[in-house]
Motif scaffolding. Structure first.
Motif, PDB file in Angstrom:
ATOM      1  N   GLU A 100       0.663  -1.233   0.225  1.00  0.00           N
ATOM      2  CA  GLU A 100       0.122   0.026   0.422  1.00  0.00           C
ATOM      3  C   GLU A 100       0.761   1.720  -0.272  1.00  0.00           C
ATOM      4  O   GLU A 100       0.258   2.266  -0.291  1.00  0.00           O
ATOM      5  N   ALA A 101       1.848   0.869   0.709  1.00  0.00           N
ATOM      6  CA  ALA A 101       3.190   2.336   0.522  1.00  0.00           C
ATOM      7  C   ALA A 101       3.975   2.452  -0.606  1.00  0.00           C
ATOM      8  O   ALA A 101       4.316   3.357  -0.559  1.00  0.00           O
ATOM      9  N   SER A 102       3.984   2.462  -1.021  1.00  0.00           N
ATOM     10  CA  SER A 102       5.479   1.709  -2.106  1.00  0.00           C
ATOM     11  C   SER A 102       5.127   2.790  -3.253  1.00  0.00           C
ATOM     12  O   SER A 102       3.173   2.907  -3.476  1.00  0.00           O
ATOM     13  N   THR A 103       5.174   2.935  -3.953  1.00  0.00           N
ATOM     14  CA  THR A 103       5.110   4.399  -4.700  1.00  0.00           C
ATOM     15  C   THR A 103       5.826   3.943  -6.173  1.00  0.00           C
ATOM     16  O   THR A 103       5.222   4.656  -7.254  1.00  0.00           O
ATOM     17  N   VAL A 104       5.981   2.897  -6.463  1.00  0.00           N
ATOM     18  CA  VAL A 104       6.466   1.938  -7.337  1.00  0.00           C
ATOM     19  C   VAL A 104       5.104   0.618  -7.555  1.00  0.00           C
ATOM     20  O   VAL A 104       4.760   0.600  -6.764  1.00  0.00           O
ATOM     21  N   GLU A 105       5.022   0.816  -9.441  1.00  0.00           N
ATOM     22  CA  GLU A 105       4.757  -0.863 -10.022  1.00  0.00           C
ATOM     23  C   GLU A 105       5.154  -1.600  -9.628  1.00  0.00           C
ATOM     24  O   GLU A 105       5.715  -1.549 -10.842  1.00  0.00           O
ATOM     25  N   PRO A 106       4.719  -2.445  -9.123  1.00  0.00           N
ATOM     26  CA  PRO A 106       5.447  -4.068  -9.750  1.00  0.00           C
ATOM     27  C   PRO A 106       4.771  -4.233 -11.396  1.00  0.00           C
ATOM     28  O   PRO A 106       4.027  -4.755 -11.273  1.00  0.00           O
ATOM     29  N   LEU A 118      14.448  -6.738 -17.590  1.00  0.00           N
ATOM     30  CA  LEU A 118      15.379  -5.385 -17.067  1.00  0.00           C
ATOM     31  C   LEU A 118      15.152  -3.903 -17.538  1.00  0.00           C
ATOM     32  O   LEU A 118      15.533  -2.954 -16.721  1.00  0.00           O
ATOM     33  N   SER A 119      13.844  -3.920 -18.789  1.00  0.00           N
ATOM     34  CA  SER A 119      13.558  -2.535 -18.816  1.00  0.00           C
ATOM     35  C   SER A 119      12.771  -1.704 -18.173  1.00  0.00           C
ATOM     36  O   SER A 119      12.857  -0.254 -17.181  1.00  0.00           O
ATOM     37  N   ASN A 120      11.993  -2.788 -17.534  1.00  0.00           N
ATOM     38  CA  ASN A 120      11.055  -2.914 -16.270  1.00  0.00           C
ATOM     39  C   ASN A 120      11.510  -2.299 -15.088  1.00  0.00           C
ATOM     40  O   ASN A 120      11.668  -1.482 -14.255  1.00  0.00           O
ATOM     41  N   ASP A 121      13.273  -2.907 -14.684  1.00  0.00           N
ATOM     42  CA  ASP A 121      13.920  -2.384 -13.626  1.00  0.00           C
ATOM     43  C   ASP A 121      14.336  -1.136 -13.669  1.00  0.00           C
ATOM     44  O   ASP A 121      14.690  -0.615 -12.618  1.00  0.00           O
ATOM     45  N   LEU A 122      14.609  -1.284 -14.762  1.00  0.00           N
ATOM     46  CA  LEU A 122      15.383   0.573 -14.928  1.00  0.00           C
ATOM     47  C   LEU A 122      14.488   1.309 -15.205  1.00  0.00           C
ATOM     48  O   LEU A 122      14.769   2.276 -14.053  1.00  0.00           O
TER      49      LEU A 122
END
Length: 181
Positions: A100-106, A118-122
């Motif tokens: 819930e607190a994360s601002t990044v989308e996995p 790797l592009s998603n990781d970058l």
């Protein structure tokens, strides 16, 4: 065995801290750090996923790099959580709260080619880099130079990992195209 639960500090609260940072300032820094903590765990899991699933000619190099990267993220997360506690806060710990607190989308559960992974990781690293820069300025502006310093040191590692991933994504390669064309 006692069944009584004793809550020492409720999540989301800020108590006194031995670092003598005013409670209002500590609360702002703790909120930022808990966001960084949540983002770190999302990144950790995504890097670990890619470590498990990498294939191809560069498998070993990327496999080793991703392990180093997720281990560095895990160490940074531990340092962040300990700083939250030192500032009088409660570090996020449950998967639900971290999510819930994360601002990044996995990335989703599917397995993608390594270039896509790797592009998603970058992309995630880029979002985290921007957040760290804001949080460094916040901590420094509130007089918490130690937190700002800790985040600066972590930012160096984060940027280095992003730089390595960027190199992996370049078009240059030693892998020859198939002779059966």
């Amino acid at each position: 065995m006692s069944t009584q639960k004793i809550v020492r500090q409720e999540a989301g609260t800020v108590g006194e801290n031995p670092l003598r940072l005013e409670e209002e300032k500590a609360e702002q820094v703790i909120d930022a750090l808990n966001t960084d903590l949540a983002d770190a765990y999302v990144l950790y899991h995504q890097l670990h996923k890619h470590h498990w699933n990498v294939e191809g000619a560069e498998h070993l190099d990327i496999h080793v790099f991703l392990q180093e990267a997720y281990e560095d993220v895990e160490m940074a997360a531990d340092e962040i959580a300990e700083r939250v506690q030192a500032l009088g806060g409660v570090p996020h710990a449950s998967m639900a709260t971290l999510s819930e607190a994360s601002t990044v989308e996995p990335e989703d559960e599917d397995v993608y080619d390594i270039r896509t992974s790797l592009s998603n990781d970058l992309d995630m690293y880029g979002d985290i880099i921007e957040s760290y820069r804001e949080h460094i300025e916040l901590a420094a502006g509130l007089g918490d130079q130690a937190t700002a310093h800790m985040l600066r040191e972590q930012l160096i590692e984060i940027e280095e990992h992003a730089h390595v991933i960027d190199h992996y994504l370049e078009d240059d390669t030693l892998v020859l195209e198939s002779a059966t064309k």
